[in-house]
Design a protein around this motif. Structure first.
Motif, mmCIF file in Angstrom:
data_model
loop_
_atom_site.group_PDB
_atom_site.id
_atom_site.type_symbol
_atom_site.label_atom_id
_atom_site.label_comp_id
_atom_site.label_asym_id
_atom_site.label_seq_id
_atom_site.Cartn_x
_atom_site.Cartn_y
_atom_site.Cartn_z
ATOM 1 N N GLN A 1 44.159 9.821 33.430
ATOM 2 C CA GLN A 1 44.879 10.273 34.045
ATOM 3 C C GLN A 1 44.493 11.860 34.378
ATOM 4 O OE1 GLN A 1 47.894 12.133 30.493
ATOM 5 N NE2 GLN A 1 46.940 10.147 29.253
ATOM 6 N N GLU B 1 44.036 10.141 37.924
ATOM 7 C CA GLU B 1 45.166 10.137 38.800
ATOM 8 C C GLU B 1 45.847 11.087 39.527
ATOM 9 O OE1 GLU B 1 46.706 7.211 35.596
ATOM 10 O OE2 GLU B 1 45.381 5.212 36.653
ATOM 11 N N ALA C 1 41.030 3.999 39.712
ATOM 12 C CA ALA C 1 41.365 4.998 39.748
ATOM 13 C C ALA C 1 40.823 5.514 40.676
ATOM 14 C CB ALA C 1 41.497 5.286 38.619
ATOM 15 N N ALA D 1 42.458 7.511 43.758
ATOM 16 C CA ALA D 1 42.114 8.629 44.321
ATOM 17 C C ALA D 1 41.737 8.988 45.628
ATOM 18 C CB ALA D 1 41.615 9.472 43.491
#
Length: 501
Positions: free
Chosen positions: A345, A348, A370, A374
């Motif tokens: 989390q 992201e 992820a 990013a």
């Protein structure tokens, strides 16, 4: 001197453990030889059991990365693979102890007045829901960029203890650090302070004698080994207590990467300069760490425990930001991969930068994608890993992840002065994590872990500044980085089985 070291190694707990496992493997091998004349029947039974095992693997509620290696082992080595699967794949922690562990946390969170600001954030609500970890707005935090700075502060706080001291650590090793702490613990226990020590049995296998807890008990300290090793092959030995927690009088808590051994305070230099981090927490959020300690203490002793005498944290008025300590651990004690979901989390949701320090970088598909996503959307992603490794094979596997990450734009640095053991994640300068969780399968899947999240808290600036200062001591890895082809192949093969190691 050499002969002394040799005999010490031969008769060490680690050597005895290894011998016990080898003997059991030998028993399995002899059984296979004994039934050789019934080869056809044996093969049919093995095939049937193999199919049943594959169905069990496919239906298991676990990560795909864990299912694949088990399926390969069962298919390639039907007999030995089946034995390993049925012994190692399940956590055999008793239901009674699991219920005690979970009931303490639920009892605690139901008594908390939740910080209203947390209702505006999905991540705080997630941790309240799955980890029974409330967040608090009235907590002071001090960040320590090195273990030796944390050590000085810890000794001062321990000397002021009046009610109780709780310590839970993966590694305890006699030396300047532990001996100094133990001297205070002995004195406090003699003066009526409730002193409890919980240490991981396998984590301390090469540092402490098997009955070391008895020595501590003679000092008046309530000491226990977490998950004591029994020389029987079982998956429960995979679930170690990797937490580092100190709670003093229910008012002050410490956590981070620092164990109670001399390399963590740079009194020894086995891998160059040792870079670690820790935080001191004072305020309402300390109660979370008190509960985390008591959960594992109850799970170890099997005794009942009343929380109320220990939830003594006081609000620190005037403090800004939110502090949310939480715990994580293996299923079925914990239902989610909590730390991994927290990291996902944070990564992201980042829009500007992500800073990470970790001693090991052995990540699954979700975390890898992820980080790559990013970097590709323009977020600056910087990761610091060790310059001098403590485990060369693990370091090689860590480096095997570099090419894909570098290609996507992730910037990777190695800490030139030595070994970085710090476990940090900073996202956009607004949220930060400091705790015990490495970016590897051991921490994310198998171990009991802990840490604290900070939202819009002043301590984030200190953590960020330390990261940027540390970068100046690092060498950046070139985008053209490549491993030796043979090493790369070995690492690729090892990566398949990494979730089981």
């Amino acid at each position: 001197m050499k002969s002394t070291k040799f005999f010490k190694l031969i008769f060490s707990k680690a050597a005895i453990v290894a011998l016990a496992i080898l003997l059991q493997v030998g028993v399995v091998s002899l059984a296979v030889v004994f039934f050789y004349e019934y080869y056809l029947i044996f093969q049919v039974i093995s095939a049937v059991l193999g199919v049943l095992a594959l169905i069990s693997i496919i239906n298991a509620r676990s990560m795909p990365e864990i299912k694949l290696p088990w399926a390969l082992i069962v298919c390639i080595f039907p007999v030995f693979g089946l034995t390993l699967y049925f012994l190692f794949s399940q956590n055999k922690l008793s239901r009674k102890l699991r219920r005690k562990h979970n009931s303490l946390a639920k009892e605690y969170v139901n008594t908390c007045t939740l910080c209203q600001e947390t209702f505006n954030g999905k991540l705080p609500q997630y941790l309240i829901s799955v980890a029974n970890a409330p967040a608090f707005c009235d907590t002071a935090v001090t960040y320590f960029p090195f273990g030796e700075e944390m050590f000085v502060s810890l000794l001062a706080d321990l000397r002021r203890a009046e009610r109780f001291i709780f310590l839970e650590f993966f590694i305890i090793e006699p030396g300047k650090m532990w001996n100094s702490i133990l001297e205070i613990l002995r004195e406090k226990a003699a003066n009526g302070v409730d002193v409890r020590v919980l240490y991981d049995d396998i984590g301390c296998a090469s540092h402490l004698k098997n009955n070391y807890y008895q020595k501590l008990r003679k000092m008046g300290i309530s000491a226990h080994k977490f998950n004591p090793f029994i020389p029987v092959i079982t998956g429960i030995h995979n679930n170690r207590d990797h937490r580092k927690i100190v709670v003093i009088d229910g008012e002050i808590a410490y956590t981070g990467g620092v164990n109670l051994a001399d390399e963590y305070i740079n009194e020894k230099h086995p891998f160059g300069k040792w870079k670690d981090s820790a935080v001191r927490i004072e305020g309402s959020a300390v109660n979370n760490f008190t509960v985390l300690f008591l959960e594992n203490y109850v799970m170890t002793t099997g005794e009942k425990e009343d929380l109320s005498p220990y939830l003594l944290a006081k609000s620190k008025s005037g403090e800004t930001g939110i502090v949310q300590p939480f715990g994580d651990g293996p299923p079925p004690v914990y239902e989610d991969l909590i730390a991994e979901n927290v990291f996902l989390q944070l990564i992201e949701n980042a829009t500007k930068f992500i800073y990470i320090t970790t001693p090991y970088l052995i990540i699954d598909y979700a975390l890898r994608r992820a980080l790559i996503a990013a970097a590709k959307r323009g977020v600056t992603v910087c990761i610091i890993t060790p310059g001098i490794p403590d485990k060369r094979v693990i370091f090689a596997i860590t480096r095997s992840h570099y090419p894909e990450l570098l290609k996507a734009g992730v910037r990777i640095y190695e800490y030139s002065p030595g070994f970085i053991h710090s476990k940090l994640l900073i996202a956009d300068g607004k949220t930060a994590f400091c705790g015990t969780v490495n970016f590897d399968y051991r921490s994310l899947v198998h171990h009991f872990e802990c840490g604290a999240l900070f939202y819009e808290h002043p301590v984030i600036t200190s953590i960020k500044d330390d990261f940027e200062k540390t970068l100046l001591e690092c060498r950046e890895i070139n985008k053209q980085f490549k491993q030796n082809p043979f090493v790369a192949f070995f690492c690729a093969l090892s990566a398949i089985f990494a979730p089981l190691l």
